[in-house]
Design an enzyme around this catalytic site. Structure first.
Site, PDB file in Angstrom:
ATOM      1  CB  CYS A   1      -0.848   0.021   1.129  1.00 11.18           C
ATOM      2  SG  CYS A   1      -1.964  -1.362   1.166  1.00 11.18           S
TER       3      CYS A   1
ATOM      4  CG  HIS B   1      -3.459   3.098   1.800  1.00  8.78           C
ATOM      5  ND1 HIS B   1      -3.789   2.664   0.637  1.00  8.78           N
ATOM      6  CD2 HIS B   1      -3.312   2.203   2.718  1.00  8.78           C
ATOM      7  CE1 HIS B   1      -4.209   1.362   0.805  1.00  8.78           C
ATOM      8  NE2 HIS B   1      -4.047   1.032   2.167  1.00  8.78           N
TER       9      HIS B   1
ATOM     10  CG  ASN C   1      -6.748  -1.290   1.540  1.00 14.37           C
ATOM     11  OD1 ASN C   1      -6.039  -1.003   0.553  1.00 14.37           O
ATOM     12  ND2 ASN C   1      -6.296  -1.443   2.487  1.00 14.37           N
TER      13      ASN C   1
END
Length: 405
Positions: free
Chosen positions: A181, A331, A361
């Site tokens: 990520c 993020h 996500n």
């Protein structure tokens, strides 16, 4: 810029009128110096000496300073997501959960998942084409492609396939960058270092992941979180006065791997094959990656502690304060994390970019995906300063202070 030893030492200018006059020297190694350095830095060169050889001037005597001035800026963005939308209500039919339970704890209501003939590569190509179109560049203008992904569709990487699919006839270098990520932030900083080093003029940075392929869809603790998507930006060379990367801060801590991982495992089906009487343990058994394993509480603590520190460090290196930032873009992992970091940095909610509710996500894709939507909606405009930060498996985390356009 390059000195006699070959190391590059570009500088970052102050950001218009809101940023202090102190500029930050960023070395190719990634380390920053907060000493005041002029916008233009001279380096030793033999080029001018070569020009004077015919006039009888010695090479050593003719060596003089040569001005090198190069920055980078973000000039295009694009994104793509699968057609299949999976809502919280859809998930409640396969695991013990509900829309309320998921949305209250994560902020997520929907996510997109690859299905049918869709592929991660096709999403990345679509996002890249949109970014190139916005930047008014052709595929043959691209000098380097960085594919930030932890879920490539080939063990040896997906980036060369993107180069082929985009039709880059000059065969520019294309390779994968794997940092989960945090991948897109690392790709962005890598692109800047390549450009400032003088190697390339146009770098295509793509963040794309398909974590749905590594999710245990019977585990309500993880399957509710992840979706698939791709996002891309074009980073272009420019004069140092227009430089759009003001500062960055990057870290990793392998001790935290136990909190978030998808480790390699041996396939159980191969245990019955034995070793045919040869050396014990040979030939090796076939392996694959496990589903994502995560300790949510520890990851939450890690993000809420390390991300604000990283952004504050990047701001300090850039000579900026939080009030100089127009937007905070993290993020998109969990709304509680986003809110906690914004509170710590004293950034009001109206200055926080988020699209987590619609996509979940999406790992390395989350930042460029949210950026693209914010730019195309008119929220982010040319000249806006954005603090971006990625964090995730590794553990890795990093932040960058950038200017759009």
């Amino acid at each position: 810029m390059a000195n006699a030893s070959g190391f590059f030492m570009p500088t970052i200018p102050s950001a218009r009128n809101r940023i202090s006059s102190t500029s930050i020297g960023v070395y190719r190694s990634g380390f920053c110096s907060d000493e005041g350095i002029s916008k233009r830095v001279s380096c030793s060169s033999t080029v001018e000496g070569a020009e004077n050889l015919s006039s009888g001037v010695s090479l050593s005597a003719s060596r003089g300073p040569r001005l090198v001035s190069k920055g980078c800026k973000l000039v295009g963005c694009g994104s793509a997501a699968p057609d299949l939308l999976v809502s919280n209500d859809d998930l409640s039919k396969i695991v013990d959960t509900s829309d309320e339970w998921i949305s209250v704890r994560t902020g997520i209501r929907n996510r997109r998942v690859l299905a049918g003939k869709e592929s991660l590569t096709s999403l990345a190509v679509e996002a890249a084409k949109k970014a190139l179109q916005m930047a008014e560049l052709d595929p043959d203008d691209v000098d380097l492609i960085l594919m930030c992904t932890s879920t490539p569709e080939d063990l040896f990487g997906s980036a060369p396939q993107l180069q082929r699919a985009l039709g880059c006839k000059k065969n520019p270098l294309a390779y994968d960058l794997r940092a989960a990520c945090s991948g897109f932030v690392l790709g962005l900083v890598s692109a800047a270092c390549y450009i400032r080093g003088g190697a390339f003029d146009n770098v295509l940075v793509i963040g794309a992941d398909a974590l749905s392929r590594f999710v245990d869809w019977t585990d309500r603790g993880t399957c509710i979180l992840f979706g698939d998507a791709a996002g891309a930006v074009v980073v272009k060379a420019c004069d140092s006065e227009e430089d759009g990367l003001f500062g960055f801060d990057l870290h990793s801590d392998g001790e935290g791997q136990r909190y978030l991982n998808a480790a390699i495992k041996e396939n159980e089906a191969n245990h019955a094959l034995g070793s045919n009487g040869s050396v014990l343990g040979f030939p090796p058994r076939q392996s694959s990656y496990s589903c994502i394993q995560m300790n949510g509480k520890e990851v939450f603590r890690f993000a809420c502690r390390c991300v604000p520190q990283s952004i504050e460090s990047a701001l300090e290196k850039a000579g900026l304060t939080g009030s100089s930032v127009d937007w905070l873009l993290l993020h998109q992992a969990n709304q509680r994390i986003i809110d906690a970091v914004a509170t710590r940095l004293e950034v009001p909610s109206e200055r926080v970019i988020t699209n987590l509710a619609n996509y979940g996500n999406t790992s390395a894709a989350s930042i460029p995906l949210a950026l693209d939507e914010a730019v195309r909606s008119g929220k982010v405009r040319v000249g806006h300063t954005i603090a971006v930060a990625g964090f995730g498996a590794g553990l890795t985390w990093g932040s960058a202070i950038i200017r759009w356009g």
